[in-house]
Enzyme design. Structure first.
Site, mmCIF file in Angstrom:
data_model
loop_
_atom_site.group_PDB
_atom_site.id
_atom_site.type_symbol
_atom_site.label_atom_id
_atom_site.label_comp_id
_atom_site.label_asym_id
_atom_site.label_seq_id
_atom_site.Cartn_x
_atom_site.Cartn_y
_atom_site.Cartn_z
ATOM 1 N N TYR A 93 0.703 -1.101 0.204
ATOM 2 C CA TYR A 93 -0.084 -0.056 0.220
ATOM 3 C C TYR A 93 0.867 1.366 0.026
ATOM 4 C CZ TYR A 93 -4.280 -2.798 0.425
ATOM 5 O OH TYR A 93 -5.494 -3.405 0.232
ATOM 6 N N SER A 94 0.659 2.189 0.799
ATOM 7 C CA SER A 94 1.077 3.595 0.825
ATOM 8 C C SER A 94 2.431 3.491 1.221
ATOM 9 C CB SER A 94 0.451 4.635 1.623
ATOM 10 O OG SER A 94 -0.755 4.779 1.065
ATOM 11 N N THR A 95 3.160 2.452 1.575
ATOM 12 C CA THR A 95 4.718 2.292 1.975
ATOM 13 C C THR A 95 5.430 2.383 0.312
ATOM 14 O OG1 THR A 95 4.753 1.110 3.575
ATOM 15 C CG2 THR A 95 6.624 0.951 2.446
#
Length: 413
Positions: free
Chosen positions: A68-70
């Site tokens: 995801y936003s990593t």
């Protein structure tokens, strides 16, 4: 249950393995990996559990998983490489590189506001058709035609999905190639780091399936989608947001969350189309070892100049400025500190050094660099938890154990 944890820890870092095992026995991990590099040495390299909900595929050393936003940390890095090379100016208007972006009052928005979530473009103004997020040109054209949802530069609001399209399109206009291609050619390929934005079909067999969080009560869980994560379950990470469409920021207290997340293809995260696509804010697939390898280059001053590292971890905006999107569903974000594309370490989720920087992802994944202590770290998992910003307890315990071990070797800054 037989606990399957594999890999190595250097002497002094055995506590990390103990906490990693507790993540399975006490904190509901399904499958996961954790890696840490200190002074250029891989001191933690662990993996274990299952790559699917049925327990038929063990998590292997090279298992990839959606982070995801990593992913945003990798996307921001591409822009900083161009800045360091003199090809991109943070203070130049985005429209210098992407002329169509100047429409709807956006002619003066500088590149740095894309990286610091201050452009006011958390969603296209005109709704995209189902599956539209997979069409790069349609999304970027729609964003170019959007009037900002708030006056740019006056506030920050997490561009959950659009961050990758906005920064990625600037990278594409400067280099002539997609962000995923640029990342592979300039960073992950040369490093041999197993991190992908646009995962080749040949690697899909290594991808773990995402799975929903376990519920604390016996109440029946919502029916899972094909991905194993229902849209309702995924939305609970950010609170009880209204269903789209939403016409404006003031329609509902959680309206900014709905706007920012409405094009995240929650039901597709285990599907081939999602894995192959480039959605550079949310669909990177990686091993913990691969993420830690990239951040080790930043911690060691090798990928970027010292000045670039200082720029990217310099706080943007006011010191007590709430995030218009994240404050609605993430308590830590009431006064969230953003650098240029990176989460800053105001709350200690990356250890004791306030100058550490990195990025977290929905469900609990997290990766960071701590240049002063020569540390990089990454945790990846497939069981969704409550974390979005490095505050997931599974990662918090791992980071704590890592720095306990580091402290026994010498002073920690």
């Amino acid at each position: 249950m037989t606990l399957r944890v594999h890999g190595t820890c250097a002497p002094g870092f055995e506590r990390v393995r103990a906490e990693f095992e507790r993540n399975f026995t006490e904190r509901d991990d399904l499958g996961a990996s954790v890696a840490a590099i200190v002074g250029g040495e891989l001191v933690v390299d662990l993996w274990g559990g299952d790559a699917d909900r049925t327990g038929t595929r063990p998590w292997e050393r090279d298992t990839l998983v959606n982070v995801y936003s990593t992913t945003k940390g990798m996307t921001a890095l591409c822009a900083h490489l161009l800045v360091d090379g003199g090809e991109l100016d943070l203070d130049a208007p985005v429209a210098r590189y992407w002329p169509e972006f100047a429409r709807e009052g956006k002619a003066d928005i500088p590149v740095r506001w894309l990286l610091s979530h201050r452009a006011g473009l958390i969603a296209p103004s005109e709704p995209l058709a189902p599956g539209g997020v997979y069409d790069w040109e349609k999304v970027t054209d729609a964003l170019a035609a959007t009037r900002p949802w708030w006056r740019p530069g006056t506030a920050q609001g997490y561009h959950a999905v659009t961050f990758g399209f906005l920064v990625g399109e600037v990278v594409r206009r400067v280099t002539g190639v997609s962000l995923g291609t640029f990342l592979r050619a300039e960073v992950t390929g040369p490093l041999g780091a197993d991190v992908h934005v646009g995962t080749p079909e040949s690697e899909h067999g290594r991808c773990a399936d995402m799975a929903p969080a376990l519920r604390a009560t016996e109440e029946p869980a919502p029916a899972p989608s094909e991905s194993g994560v229902s849209p309702k379950q995924a939305r609970t990470v950010f609170g009880d947001a209204p269903k789209p469409p939403v016409g404006g920021l003031t329609d509902h207290p959680m309206a900014p969350v709905t706007l920012a997340l409405q094009y995240l293809p929650l039901g597709d995260v285990n599907a081939a189309a999602y894995r192959s696509a480039e959605i550079p804010a949310v669909n990177g697939h990686a091993t913990a070892r691969g993420l830690a390898a990239v951040y080790a280059e930043l911690a060691g001053g090798r990928l970027l100049s010292p000045g670039a590292v200082e720029r990217l971890r310099t706080r943007q905006g006011g010191g007590d400025e709430p995030d218009l999107v994240l404050r609605a569903g993430t308590p830590l974000a009431e006064n969230w500190p953003w650098g240029l594309g990176y989460m800053l370490n105001q709350f200690g989720q990356a250890g004791p050094n306030p100058r550490a920087f990195g990025h977290g992802g929905a469900g609990g994944s997290y990766a960071f660099a701590d240049p002063e202590n020569g540390v990089s770290y990454a945790y990846t998992m497939n069981r969704m938890g409550a974390g979005t910003s490095g505050e997931d307890l599974r990662s918090i315990h791992l980071v704590g154990a890592l720095y306990e071990g580091l402290a026994e070797l010498g002073p920690v800054r």
